[in-house]
Each structure stands twice: as C-alpha cells, then as structure tokens.
Scaffold this motif. Sequence first.
Motif, short mmCIF file in Angstrom:
data_model
loop_
_atom_site.label_atom_id
_atom_site.label_comp_id
_atom_site.label_asym_id
_atom_site.label_seq_id
_atom_site.Cartn_x
_atom_site.Cartn_y
_atom_site.Cartn_z
N GLU A 157 0.62 -1.17 -0.06
CA GLU A 157 0.03 0.09 -0.12
C GLU A 157 0.91 1.34 0.08
OE1 GLU A 157 -3.36 -0.02 0.65
OE2 GLU A 157 -3.70 -2.22 0.84
N ARG A 158 0.30 2.29 -0.63
CA ARG A 158 1.17 3.49 -0.71
C ARG A 158 1.10 4.39 0.50
NH1 ARG A 158 0.11 7.74 -5.31
NH2 ARG A 158 0.25 5.75 -6.69
N TRP A 159 2.04 4.99 1.12
CA TRP A 159 1.93 5.70 2.31
C TRP A 159 1.86 4.82 3.62
CZ3 TRP A 159 3.17 10.55 1.60
CH2 TRP A 159 2.78 11.16 0.51
N TYR A 160 2.49 3.69 3.41
CA TYR A 160 2.59 2.83 4.71
C TYR A 160 4.11 2.25 4.37
CZ TYR A 160 -2.23 2.31 5.30
OH TYR A 160 -3.58 2.86 5.41
N GLY A 161 4.79 1.93 5.27
CA GLY A 161 6.21 1.24 5.33
C GLY A 161 5.85 0.03 6.40
N ARG A 162 6.96 -0.88 5.96
CA ARG A 162 7.02 -1.90 6.61
C ARG A 162 8.80 -2.23 7.12
NH1 ARG A 162 3.25 -6.15 6.41
NH2 ARG A 162 4.17 -6.64 8.35
N CYS A 163 8.84 -2.95 8.20
CA CYS A 163 10.22 -3.06 8.84
C CYS A 163 10.40 -4.63 8.96
CB CYS A 163 10.72 -2.11 9.82
SG CYS A 163 9.96 -2.20 11.32
N ILE A 171 18.17 -3.84 10.54
CA ILE A 171 16.79 -3.51 10.22
C ILE A 171 16.52 -2.99 8.77
CG2 ILE A 171 14.73 -2.49 10.92
CD1 ILE A 171 16.37 -2.07 13.82
N TYR A 172 15.71 -3.69 8.07
CA TYR A 172 15.40 -3.47 6.73
C TYR A 172 13.98 -2.71 6.96
CZ TYR A 172 14.11 -4.17 1.71
OH TYR A 172 13.89 -3.78 0.49
N PHE A 173 13.89 -1.25 6.37
CA PHE A 173 12.78 -0.49 6.19
C PHE A 173 12.52 -0.40 4.70
CE2 PHE A 173 14.52 1.01 10.27
CZ PHE A 173 13.35 1.26 10.97
N TRP A 174 11.02 -0.38 4.30
CA TRP A 174 10.57 -0.47 3.10
C TRP A 174 9.17 -0.06 2.90
CZ3 TRP A 174 10.28 -4.93 5.44
CH2 TRP A 174 9.27 -5.83 4.92
N GLY A 175 9.21 0.48 1.77
CA GLY A 175 7.53 0.82 1.60
C GLY A 175 7.31 1.54 0.26
N TRP A 176 6.29 2.48 0.11
CA TRP A 176 5.89 2.97 -1.12
C TRP A 176 5.33 4.57 -0.52
CZ3 TRP A 176 6.18 1.57 -6.32
CH2 TRP A 176 6.50 0.11 -6.46
N SER A 177 5.63 5.67 -1.45
CA SER A 177 4.90 6.86 -0.99
C SER A 177 5.07 7.91 -1.89
CB SER A 177 5.49 7.56 0.45
OG SER A 177 6.87 7.69 0.49
#
Length: 147
Positions: free
Chosen positions: A120-126, A139-145
């Motif tokens: 989902e756009r505007w959400y991140g995960r780690c 720690i890996y951070f990734w997402g879409w925005s």
Amino acid sequence: MGASDWHYHVPYQEDLGAALEELRQRVFLAGDYYWVRGDDRLSEDERRPRPSTLDELWADEWTQHSGTHSILDVFHVQREDEVPEICAVRPVTAEEARRAAGTDRLTRDHLPAIQDLARERWYGRCAVLHDDRGTPREIYFWGWSGD
C-alpha cells in the motif's frame, strides 16, 4: 509523478522507533529525498530552498500533498497488534515471515520473499534481519509513498 518505492538498511537496535528516527534524520540531513519545491519544472517564483528542519519540511503544503518519496513519509513504528495506519511503519510479524519466507529468522536472502508485504502507498514495513548464526544484525525498512 506517481509513488516511489524506497528501502533502507540500518544497523540493528532493539528499539525500532529509535532506529526509524535516526534513519529519518540521516536521510533528511543528506537531502536524500524529493523536495517538491525544488523541482526543475517549477517557475523560479515557485521554487524554494530545502527546509532546514523536518518540521519546516512538513509545514509545507506541497510536501503534505506530494510527500518526499522516502522514509521521511512515515513517522513512527506501530506495535504488531495495532491496525495499520497511514504514514506509519509496521514490523513484519513472525507469522507473516513464516508464511512468506518459511522462517521467522529473516536474513537478506529472504528479502525477495517479503517485499510484497508492503503493498500500500503511504505505508512502510520493517523487518529485523539476522546473520547465519541467527543473531539480529540489521533492520530493513521499505515501502511506497509520494504522489
């Protein structure tokens, strides 16, 4: 412009929120984000210098609409039991890791298996990534925005 994907690796620390805040500060200070008011397609009258603080960045209406296409577009790490919230990062749960990658001790080798957990756009995960001995290393951070 459309949304952009982003991803970052940071050294492991137990406090995911502190890791996120340190990463956000690093990205902001490096200027490694899209600054809508600096876009070459704007007239000279519309352009502005990069802000000097994160608060100044987010006070800009154009940024609020367009985002920065970076980790700066998420503001905190949620607990696993919280309902997903826009502009937040959710940790990968052990169940999600097992379902996607077959293990709850993720490594860099498992990244292709978990990428789709941020859809989902505007959400991140780690996700906490481990070494070959099972010790947390990063720690890996990734997402879409962005728009």
